[in-house]
Scaffold this motif. Structure first.
Motif, PDB file in Angstrom:
ATOM      1  N   SER A  29       0.793  -1.291   0.211  1.00 38.88           N
ATOM      2  CA  SER A  29      -0.080  -0.151   0.130  1.00 38.88           C
ATOM      3  C   SER A  29       0.729   1.301  -0.083  1.00 38.88           C
ATOM      4  O   SER A  29       0.253   2.155   0.228  1.00 38.88           O
ATOM      5  N   VAL A  30       2.167   1.205  -0.187  1.00 38.60           N
ATOM      6  CA  VAL A  30       2.976   2.352  -0.336  1.00 38.60           C
ATOM      7  C   VAL A  30       2.536   3.045  -1.717  1.00 38.60           C
ATOM      8  O   VAL A  30       2.597   4.484  -1.681  1.00 38.60           O
ATOM      9  N   MET A  31       2.389   2.498  -2.797  1.00 42.12           N
ATOM     10  CA  MET A  31       2.177   2.969  -3.983  1.00 42.12           C
ATOM     11  C   MET A  31       0.595   2.708  -4.033  1.00 42.12           C
ATOM     12  O   MET A  31       0.032   1.640  -3.935  1.00 42.12           O
ATOM     13  N   LYS A  32      -0.203   3.924  -4.423  1.00 39.01           N
ATOM     14  CA  LYS A  32      -1.763   3.778  -4.625  1.00 39.01           C
ATOM     15  C   LYS A  32      -2.017   4.026  -5.923  1.00 39.01           C
ATOM     16  O   LYS A  32      -1.270   4.550  -6.970  1.00 39.01           O
ATOM     17  N   LEU A  33      -3.190   4.014  -6.259  1.00 37.96           N
ATOM     18  CA  LEU A  33      -3.898   3.923  -7.759  1.00 37.96           C
ATOM     19  C   LEU A  33      -3.667   5.434  -8.278  1.00 37.96           C
ATOM     20  O   LEU A  33      -3.085   5.507  -9.385  1.00 37.96           O
ATOM     21  N   PRO A  34      -3.636   6.270  -7.560  1.00 35.98           N
ATOM     22  CA  PRO A  34      -3.450   7.935  -8.191  1.00 35.98           C
ATOM     23  C   PRO A  34      -1.991   7.763  -8.535  1.00 35.98           C
ATOM     24  O   PRO A  34      -1.540   8.633  -9.529  1.00 35.98           O
ATOM     25  N   HIS A  35      -1.003   7.160  -8.071  1.00 31.37           N
ATOM     26  CA  HIS A  35       0.420   7.242  -8.451  1.00 31.37           C
ATOM     27  C   HIS A  35       0.532   6.631  -9.722  1.00 31.37           C
ATOM     28  O   HIS A  35       1.300   7.043 -10.453  1.00 31.37           O
ATOM     29  N   PHE A  36      -0.220   5.445  -9.823  1.00 35.51           N
ATOM     30  CA  PHE A  36      -0.062   4.699 -10.958  1.00 35.51           C
ATOM     31  C   PHE A  36      -0.604   5.287 -12.184  1.00 35.51           C
ATOM     32  O   PHE A  36      -0.316   5.112 -13.352  1.00 35.51           O
ATOM     33  N   ILE A  37      -1.810   5.863 -11.982  1.00 33.74           N
ATOM     34  CA  ILE A  37      -2.487   6.796 -13.050  1.00 33.74           C
ATOM     35  C   ILE A  37      -1.355   7.719 -13.607  1.00 33.74           C
ATOM     36  O   ILE A  37      -1.533   8.171 -14.857  1.00 33.74           O
ATOM     37  N   ALA A  38      -0.781   8.721 -12.608  1.00 29.83           N
ATOM     38  CA  ALA A  38       0.153   9.573 -13.009  1.00 29.83           C
ATOM     39  C   ALA A  38       1.205   8.971 -13.816  1.00 29.83           C
ATOM     40  O   ALA A  38       1.684   9.653 -14.838  1.00 29.83           O
ATOM     41  N   ILE A  39       1.613   7.747 -13.509  1.00 28.14           N
ATOM     42  CA  ILE A  39       2.962   7.109 -14.170  1.00 28.14           C
ATOM     43  C   ILE A  39       2.275   6.901 -15.886  1.00 28.14           C
ATOM     44  O   ILE A  39       2.842   7.024 -16.647  1.00 28.14           O
ATOM     45  N   ALA A  40       0.956   6.413 -15.815  1.00 30.19           N
ATOM     46  CA  ALA A  40       0.400   5.742 -16.971  1.00 30.19           C
ATOM     47  C   ALA A  40       0.354   7.260 -17.875  1.00 30.19           C
ATOM     48  O   ALA A  40       0.391   7.137 -19.154  1.00 30.19           O
TER      49      ALA A  40
END
Length: 439
Positions: free
Chosen positions: A147-158
């Motif tokens: 849970s360190v990385m959350k969905l908003p972080h991955f959306i930003a990467i995408a």
């Protein structure tokens, strides 16, 4: 036609008669019908197919889901064929949806159609960014669920990856080999989802296929699922895609549509029906979250879904890119410094806004429902039928006119009902999840 309009248009000789074509910074009449068919099929079999088991079959059940998908296929082919046949109407080549609507109705409808289409494509692209982020998160969870990385972080990467791809591919026709890559990526996550779903379904014989919720909830979820049905098959940008096909334009586009709605829909049918068969009413809105199997296989499928979403987003963003490139006169070599800088700023800004909204409200099913309700229904069904009646008025029998008017009225009511259901879904989800939620 006034002087300014004349400067923005050119006339070319096509098949022994002149067709007037609006000026554009992108290529037209350069692709075979087969390449265009793959553009259309890429849209149908994008990573969105991993959600249809949960967003279409779960609310509708076996009978409603199967019958609904078959009907949506037939109706969508019919509606798209109407638009395709109007591509050269009135001695003009209508390379944009808004150009066709403006030619038939006038300037006001040109603006309304452009607004509807922009909303449609913008929301579709937000959905792709959410999908891409969800796929990246799924890979992360497989190997490190802390849970360190959350969905908003991955959306930003995408979003960053989508922007880089948009800067590198100048226009729709330039996708070329990327369409082949997209097909391979689609086959990877579809085959993996099917195989793992079958494995789980065989080992778990008892499943619940009942439609969940109270009577009121069922009404709203079924209505929302109807919007998802039309969303699955329709782009809202058929004239823009048709602009890239070689002459004879209408004949070749019809070949592409027949391919799309026959061979092209089979993978989508397979993964949708098998996913629902395997997990019933508990099917996730992202099927790869439901399957069990080797970690590396699931990781491969999710990475494929992520990469394919990047390519698909570029297809649906291309009308916006074409508008910006044409408005600001971006021509010449795509690698010219001026053109690279423009694409970086213009397309990067567009993707940045899309990514921000995607991270803010990452409710994928709601995006699909609302997009289908407020823009896909009007663009694909209401406008298609009404434009055809207006354009071909003298050539249609009273029975044919009645048929098209019935379609206009029916889909108008469906659009209103689906919009109400979608707004209700968003309100409910907004209560359950805060902004930048990790769903």
């Amino acid at each position: 036609m006034d002087t300014s309009e004349a400067r923005n248009r050119k006339v070319v000789s096509v098949e022994k008669f002149d067709l007037e074509i609006p000026e554009t910074a992108h290529q037209i009449s350069s692709d075979s019908w087969f390449q265009v068919a793959f553009v259309l099929t890429t849209g149908i079999n994008s990573a969105y197919v991993l959600g249809y088991s949960g967003t279409v079959m779960v609310p509708l059940g076996w009978i409603g889901g199967v019958v609904g998908l078959l009907l949506a296929t037939a109706i969508s082919l019919y509606a798209n064929s109407l638009i395709a046949k109007l591509h050269e109407f009135g001695g003009k080549r209508h390379i944009r949806y808004r150009d066709l609507a403006g030619f038939i109705y006038g300037k006001k409808m040109y603006r309304v159609t452009w607004g509807l289409q922009y909303v449609n494509l913008f929301m579709i692209n937000c959905g792709y960014i959410i999908l891409a982020g969800s796929a990246l998160k799924a890979v992360y969870v497989l190997f490190r669920d802390d849970s360190v990385m959350k969905l908003p972080h991955f959306i930003a990467i995408a979003g960053v990856v989508c922007a880089i791809f948009a800067i590198g591919i100048p226009h729709l026709s330039a996708l070329g080999i990327w369409l082949g890559v997209s097909t391979i990526l689609s086959l990877i996550y579809i085959v993996v989802a099917i195989v793992l779903s079958v494995k789980d379904g065989v080992s778990k014989p008892s499943r619940d296929y009942n439609i969940q919720g109270s009577s009121i909830d069922k009404i709203f979820t079924i209505t929302g699922a109807a919007a998802n049905l039309v969303f699955a098959f329709n782009t809202g940008m058929l004239p823009e895609i048709q602009a890239t096909v070689k002459q004879p334009v209408v004949k070749n586009m019809m070949k592409a549509l027949y391919f799309q709605f026959t061979a092209g829909v089979l993978p989508m049918y397979a993964v949708t029906f098998i996913g629902y068969w395997a997990y019933g009413s508990s099917t996730s809105t992202y099927l790869l979250n439901s399957v069990s199997g080797p970690l590396w296989v699931k990781a491969l499928a999710n990475i494929s879904a992520f990469l394919q979403s990047v390519i698909s987003l570029h297809i649906f963003a291309s009308p916006t890119y074409e508008f910006m490139d044409t408005k600001y006169g971006i021509k010449g070599s795509p690698l010219a410094l001026k053109n690279l800088l423009f694409r970086t700023v213009a397309r990067g800004s567009y993707i940045a806004v899309s990514t921000l909204l995607s991270a803010l409200l990452p409710f994928l099913g709601d995006f699909m429902s609302l997009t289908g309700a407020i823009s896909t229904f009007p663009l694909t069904f209401i406008l298609a039928n009404h434009m055809y009646v207006v354009a071909m008025n003298d050539k249609l029998s009273p029975v044919q006119k009645l048929w098209h008017w019935l379609n206009v009225c029916f889909f108008g009511l469906m659009s209103l009902a689906a919009a109400i259901a979608a707004v209700r879904l968003i309100v409910v989800d907004s209560k359950n999840f805060h902004v930048f939620a990790d769903v």
